[in-house]
Motif scaffolding. Sequence first.
Motif, PDB file in Angstrom:
ATOM      1  N   LEU A   1       0.863  -1.181   0.000  1.00 38.00           N
ATOM      2  CA  LEU A   1       0.000   0.000   0.000  1.00 38.00           C
ATOM      3  C   LEU A   1       0.899   1.230   0.000  1.00 38.00           C
ATOM      4  O   LEU A   1       1.222   1.796   1.046  1.00 38.00           O
ATOM      5  CB  LEU A   1      -0.894  -0.008   1.243  1.00 38.00           C
TER       6      LEU A   1
ATOM      7  N   LEU B   1       6.565  -8.243   5.258  1.00 37.97           N
ATOM      8  CA  LEU B   1       5.597  -8.429   6.331  1.00 37.97           C
ATOM      9  C   LEU B   1       6.260  -8.280   7.683  1.00 37.97           C
ATOM     10  O   LEU B   1       5.707  -7.670   8.597  1.00 37.97           O
ATOM     11  CB  LEU B   1       5.044  -9.848   6.179  1.00 37.97           C
TER      12      LEU B   1
ATOM     13  N   VAL C   1       5.677  -3.207   6.851  1.00 39.03           N
ATOM     14  CA  VAL C   1       5.183  -2.390   5.750  1.00 39.03           C
ATOM     15  C   VAL C   1       3.780  -2.890   5.403  1.00 39.03           C
ATOM     16  O   VAL C   1       3.598  -4.082   5.188  1.00 39.03           O
ATOM     17  CB  VAL C   1       6.121  -2.533   4.528  1.00 39.03           C
ATOM     18  N   PRO C   2       2.785  -1.994   5.346  1.00 36.92           N
ATOM     19  CA  PRO C   2       1.413  -2.480   5.099  1.00 36.92           C
ATOM     20  C   PRO C   2       1.244  -2.987   3.680  1.00 36.92           C
ATOM     21  O   PRO C   2       1.628  -2.339   2.716  1.00 36.92           O
ATOM     22  CB  PRO C   2       0.543  -1.247   5.353  1.00 36.92           C
ATOM     23  N   MET C   3       0.679  -4.202   3.577  1.00 35.22           N
ATOM     24  CA  MET C   3       0.498  -4.834   2.265  1.00 35.22           C
ATOM     25  C   MET C   3      -0.953  -5.188   2.085  1.00 35.22           C
ATOM     26  O   MET C   3      -1.661  -5.492   3.038  1.00 35.22           O
ATOM     27  CB  MET C   3       1.295  -6.140   2.206  1.00 35.22           C
ATOM     28  N   ARG C   4      -1.363  -5.213   0.836  1.00 30.59           N
ATOM     29  CA  ARG C   4      -2.734  -5.597   0.524  1.00 30.59           C
ATOM     30  C   ARG C   4      -2.957  -7.059   0.876  1.00 30.59           C
ATOM     31  O   ARG C   4      -4.026  -7.440   1.341  1.00 30.59           O
ATOM     32  CB  ARG C   4      -2.929  -5.391  -0.975  1.00 30.59           C
ATOM     33  N   ASP C   5      -1.968  -7.879   0.641  1.00 30.56           N
ATOM     34  CA  ASP C   5      -2.123  -9.318   0.795  1.00 30.56           C
ATOM     35  C   ASP C   5      -0.726  -9.920   0.652  1.00 30.56           C
ATOM     36  O   ASP C   5       0.200  -9.260   0.210  1.00 30.56           O
ATOM     37  CB  ASP C   5      -3.033  -9.839  -0.333  1.00 30.56           C
ATOM     38  N   PHE C   6      -0.604 -11.199   0.997  1.00 26.12           N
ATOM     39  CA  PHE C   6       0.627 -11.923   0.685  1.00 26.12           C
ATOM     40  C   PHE C   6       0.801 -11.947  -0.833  1.00 26.12           C
ATOM     41  O   PHE C   6      -0.166 -11.851  -1.567  1.00 26.12           O
ATOM     42  CB  PHE C   6       0.476 -13.378   1.109  1.00 26.12           C
TER      43      PHE C   6
ATOM     44  N   ALA D   1      -5.796 -14.027  -1.484  1.00 25.04           N
ATOM     45  CA  ALA D   1      -7.107 -13.770  -0.884  1.00 25.04           C
ATOM     46  C   ALA D   1      -8.110 -13.320  -1.936  1.00 25.04           C
ATOM     47  O   ALA D   1      -9.267 -13.724  -1.918  1.00 25.04           O
ATOM     48  CB  ALA D   1      -6.985 -12.710   0.206  1.00 25.04           C
ATOM     49  N   SER D   2      -7.666 -12.474  -2.860  1.00 25.57           N
ATOM     50  CA  SER D   2      -8.594 -11.979  -3.866  1.00 25.57           C
ATOM     51  C   SER D   2      -8.456 -12.724  -5.177  1.00 25.57           C
ATOM     52  O   SER D   2      -9.278 -12.549  -6.071  1.00 25.57           O
ATOM     53  CB  SER D   2      -8.340 -10.490  -4.098  1.00 25.57           C
TER      54      SER D   2
ATOM     55  N   GLN E   1      -6.189 -12.186  -7.345  1.00 21.78           N
ATOM     56  CA  GLN E   1      -5.651 -11.307  -8.388  1.00 21.78           C
ATOM     57  C   GLN E   1      -4.231 -11.714  -8.727  1.00 21.78           C
ATOM     58  O   GLN E   1      -3.481 -12.140  -7.869  1.00 21.78           O
ATOM     59  CB  GLN E   1      -5.656  -9.861  -7.897  1.00 21.78           C
TER      60      GLN E   1
ATOM     61  N   HIS F   1       0.772 -20.304  -0.067  1.00 19.61           N
ATOM     62  CA  HIS F   1       0.104 -19.357   0.824  1.00 19.61           C
ATOM     63  C   HIS F   1      -0.364 -20.024   2.102  1.00 19.61           C
ATOM     64  O   HIS F   1      -0.249 -19.458   3.198  1.00 19.61           O
ATOM     65  CB  HIS F   1      -1.073 -18.703   0.104  1.00 19.61           C
TER      66      HIS F   1
ATOM     67  N   ASP G   1       0.902 -18.771   5.652  1.00 13.81           N
ATOM     68  CA  ASP G   1      -0.144 -18.357   6.594  1.00 13.81           C
ATOM     69  C   ASP G   1       0.088 -19.007   7.955  1.00 13.81           C
ATOM     70  O   ASP G   1       0.146 -18.333   8.985  1.00 13.81           O
ATOM     71  CB  ASP G   1      -1.474 -18.833   5.986  1.00 13.81           C
TER      72      ASP G   1
ATOM     73  N   VAL H   1       3.362 -17.694   9.611  1.00 11.91           N
ATOM     74  CA  VAL H   1       3.304 -16.309  10.094  1.00 11.91           C
ATOM     75  C   VAL H   1       2.442 -16.212  11.347  1.00 11.91           C
ATOM     76  O   VAL H   1       2.797 -15.533  12.311  1.00 11.91           O
ATOM     77  CB  VAL H   1       2.776 -15.380   8.992  1.00 11.91           C
TER      78      VAL H   1
END
Lengths: 186, 207
Positions: free
Chosen positions: A54, A89, A93-98, A134-135, A137, A167, A171, A174
Amino acid sequence: RGSRARALPDRALVNCQYSSATFSTGERKRRPHGDRKSCEMGLQLRQTFEAAILTQLHPRSQIDIYVQVLQADGGTYAACVNAATLAVLDAGVPMRDFVCACSAGFVDSTALADLSHVEEAAGGPQLALALLPASGQIALLEMDARLHEDHLESVLEAAARAARDVHTLLDRVVRQHVREASVLLG
Amino acid sequence: MRSRRRFPPLAVMAPPVRYCIPGERLCNLEEGSPGSGTYTRHGYIFSSLAGCLTKSSENGALPVISVMRETESQLLPDVGAIVTCKVSSINSRFAKVHILYVGSTPLKNSFRGTIRKEDVRATEKDKVEIYKSFRPGDIVLAKVISLGDAQSNYLLTTAENELGVVVAHSESGVQMVPISWCEMQCPKTHTKEFRKVARVQPEFLQT
């Protein structure tokens, strides 16, 4: 090295550098830095992480990601992306997703996931996929060989399934790490 | 008659801590408002950090959902913050300092700062001599005026009465006593040295 005058006024700049150790491949590499493959890999990593981090939250700043490969046995791009995800992570640092990545290929009309060096050197088509699980994408999809479009679906599916397995593993690791860290800090 | 055994009251159990990872869907936008460490997409709130979920229940408004990391993020000096720094080198045009404290919190890694000649004093800015305002090793209270340019040095100013040198050692190594806004005296050799002295409020002075 990072840029000095290229600070963006509304976003953070993501700077990625890739280097491989001289002892990472079968034959000792003569020139590990600055060659074409390292530059291209750095560019691909930057594109991948600009999609996930982000950057709007840190204007006029720069986030540096340095990756060094110690042992290359196929799937170096995927390994770099997975390792860098964990590093970003851990840094907070803020991330949208892995971002989970895997390579895939097509040999003898079978789609293979996570190719080894021998399979890559065999010369068949290979695809590198970086996914935000998660999405669903796709952050980056790269292939530089010829593959018939009928087979693309199955190869892509094999890579996506392998990335989701990565993932699941990340998951679990983490969450365990966060739980242990919070217990230590009381 | 059977005597009843009294059980001690059960300790109040803390609510189970929920850990989240980036990309995890936390809740609907109708059930909470996004706080730090989260982002919104398609009407849902997702986490963007790996840490524990905290819900702050406001009175009347929606609870603020945020994700906190255990390790504290470094406090960065912001524009207008008062910082405590140590002079590392001086020049005829500026003084370079290491920023040690922001307000009253110490920094884990020190930042570099610069005090330009024209930012030392508010009056007679062109007649300032850095050698007569700061020396290497002085502890200085300064205010941040800019986050700095490409060389990433914070720009600081001491152009106020409350800013300037607070602790300085004389050439004989003894801590000096301030006697005016521009002079300090060594208690051992009684020599006076020029500094840009900070006027510290009396309640902060420790005798």
